[in-house]
Design an enzyme around this catalytic site. Structure first.
Site, mmCIF file in Angstrom:
data_model
loop_
_atom_site.group_PDB
_atom_site.id
_atom_site.type_symbol
_atom_site.label_atom_id
_atom_site.label_comp_id
_atom_site.label_asym_id
_atom_site.label_seq_id
_atom_site.Cartn_x
_atom_site.Cartn_y
_atom_site.Cartn_z
ATOM 1 N N HIS A 47 0.822 -1.206 0.000
ATOM 2 C CA HIS A 47 0.000 0.000 0.000
ATOM 3 C C HIS A 47 0.857 1.258 0.000
ATOM 4 C CE1 HIS A 47 -2.480 3.068 2.213
ATOM 5 N NE2 HIS A 47 -3.254 2.813 1.191
ATOM 6 N N GLU A 50 2.208 1.826 -3.432
ATOM 7 C CA GLU A 50 1.174 2.413 -4.297
ATOM 8 C C GLU A 50 1.123 3.929 -4.120
ATOM 9 O OE1 GLU A 50 -3.040 3.764 -3.614
ATOM 10 O OE2 GLU A 50 -2.917 1.657 -3.011
ATOM 11 N N HIS A 51 1.204 4.391 -2.875
ATOM 12 C CA HIS A 51 1.210 5.836 -2.625
ATOM 13 C C HIS A 51 2.468 6.496 -3.180
ATOM 14 C CE1 HIS A 51 -2.036 6.765 0.527
ATOM 15 N NE2 HIS A 51 -2.286 5.544 0.106
ATOM 16 N N GLU A 120 4.572 10.869 3.192
ATOM 17 C CA GLU A 120 3.538 9.897 2.845
ATOM 18 C C GLU A 120 3.314 8.890 3.968
ATOM 19 O OE1 GLU A 120 0.509 9.550 0.289
ATOM 20 O OE2 GLU A 120 2.172 10.984 0.223
ATOM 21 N N GLU A 127 -4.442 7.698 7.587
ATOM 22 C CA GLU A 127 -5.393 6.785 6.946
ATOM 23 C C GLU A 127 -5.709 5.604 7.862
ATOM 24 O OE1 GLU A 127 -5.909 4.410 2.676
ATOM 25 O OE2 GLU A 127 -4.043 5.474 3.124
#
Length: 425
Positions: A47, A50-51, A120, A127
């Site tokens: 994940h 992906e960011h 990030e 998140e």
């Protein structure tokens, strides 16, 4: 509409569907690596990668990536799942070369700048916190984790604050190089495009990706179990789970029909009995998630604290009865919903590109709509009844609940009602 498939020498598949009536197109890269590809110390890296793919390359910084695609009215996005990661763009058909160039840039030339990484990581920590703050989402993570304890397939996709904060640029580059290999990657495009144009762009931009095999995933084993978290909520979140079927199983489509008849829409048993007749909850549904080697069948309900004692026996009663009295008209409605959903998805280039890529990763070839509909049509009442009996009585249940301290669902009670094996919490 024509579907065509080619493969580059490095094993990367190129699959397209030409939809000549469209002025737009979706193009993307789907990778057969997701959360269950991670080692324990890599939890959450899929994940995070992906960011980070959008945070700068050797040719573009993060702002340039966003500005170039939006300057032509397009949009670019990505998503990580248990078994795959996707990067895709929606553009006007004339901007296909730009979209493929940006996708290749972020997947082959990312620099993983330490400053961008730190920012990030902070975003993902937010998140993770946001997911925890939404009990209606958090309960599903805990259901999966309880069903497959101590296994990659059971771990939340986002990772933990500890693992996310520990990743370095070198770890990201190593994971990308080890898992993003040609044989487990699909470049898919659908819309107002031609296959030869997409293939040429793929050869130019993705031909240099390695062709070695990606690391094998750990075999999943369903265990079942229970989990409960005390929170002072107005709405209690309840999920029940059972072992499902993998997506190449002969019972895969029957499992989808079973989920639809039990809790797939307003005409389903659970919705009619629990919500419409008795008003015991705001939402109730059933679902089936298929994976490469296993599956998870579940039921979810959100209800008030005072309604739990009446709601749970009703849920169990409907689950218990469906293997004995499922009717032909219920199966027909579920199959009609599945057929309609499939045919409606053919009108969306994004849905088509996504479906084609998943089929290539799962089956090694695209399935035609006629072929899928034939498989749906083959599902009969007796097959669904048998499958229901096998699922609900054949595996220990999984229970996950979020609610006030005096709210709980006893997994042994569920097992006794279903006649299924019991599993200690």
């Amino acid at each position: 509409m024509a579907v065509e498939v080619s493969r580059l020498p490095n094993g990367l598949a190129v699959v397209t569907e030409t939809m000549p009536h469209l002025e737009s197109a979706t193009v993307g890269v789907w990778v057969g690596a997701g959360a269950r590809s991670e080692r324990p110390e890599e939890h959450g890296i899929s994940h995070l990668l992906e960011h980070m793919a959008f945070k700068g390359t050797r040719r573009r910084n993060a702002r340039q990536i966003a500005e170039e695609i939006e300057a032509v009215g397009g949009e670019i996005n990505a998503a990580t799942s248990v078994e795959t990661t996707a990067y895709y763009a929606r553009i006007l058909k004339g901007d296909l070369p730009l979209a493929v160039d940006i996708l290749s840039d972020i997947l082959t030339e990312s620099v993983f700048d330490p400053g961008e990484l730190e920012r990030e990581q902070h975003v993902i920590l937010q998140e993770i916190g946001a997911a925890y703050d939404m009990p209606e989402d958090h309960v599903f993570d805990q259901l999966q984790q309880s069903a497959f304890p101590g296994q990659p397939i059971g771990r939340p996709i986002l990772g933990t604050p500890e693992t996310v904060k520990g990743f370095t640029p070198e770890a990201l580059a190593g994971y990308l190089g080890g898992h993003y290999r040609g044989p487990v990657m699909v470049l898919a495009a659908a819309g107002g495009i031609e296959h030869d144009d997409v293939l040429r762009l793929a050869e130019e931009r993705f031909g240099g990706i390695g062709n070695g095999a990606a690391p094998a995933i750990e075999t999943a084993t369903y265990h079942g179990g229970s989990w409960r978290e005390e929170r002072d909520l107005h709405e209690v979140q309840i999920t029940l789970g059972f072992e499902g079927r993998h997506y190449t199983s002969p019972d895969h489509y029957a499992a989808q029909v079973l989920a639809a008849t039990l809790g797939g829409g307003m005409s389903s048993r659970l919705f009619q009995e629990v919500r419409e007749k008795r008003g015991l909850c705001y939402s109730i549904s059933a679902f089936h998630w298929g994976y490469a080697d296993t599956g998870l069948f579940g039921v979810h309900a959100a209800t008030g604290e005072g309604d739990v004692d009446e709601l749970v026996p009703l849920m169990l009663g409907e689950i218990e009865r469906i293997s004995g009295d499922l009717a032909a008209d219920e199966v027909a409605r579920a199959k009609a919903q599945m057929r309609a959903g499939l045919l409606m998805s053919l009108e969306s280039p994004t849905s088509r590109a996504s479906s084609l890529s998943r089929q290539m990763l799962i089956h090694g070839r695209p399935l035609t709509a006629r072929e899928i509909i034939a498989r749906i049509d083959e599902v009969g009442v007796e097959q669904v009844r048998r499958l229901a009996a096998d699922i609900f009585a054949g595996s220990p249940p999984t229970v996950a609940v979020i609610g006030p301290p005096d709210v709980s669902v006893d997994p042994d009670l569920v097992a006794r009602r279903m006649g299924s094996p019991r599993k200690a919490a």
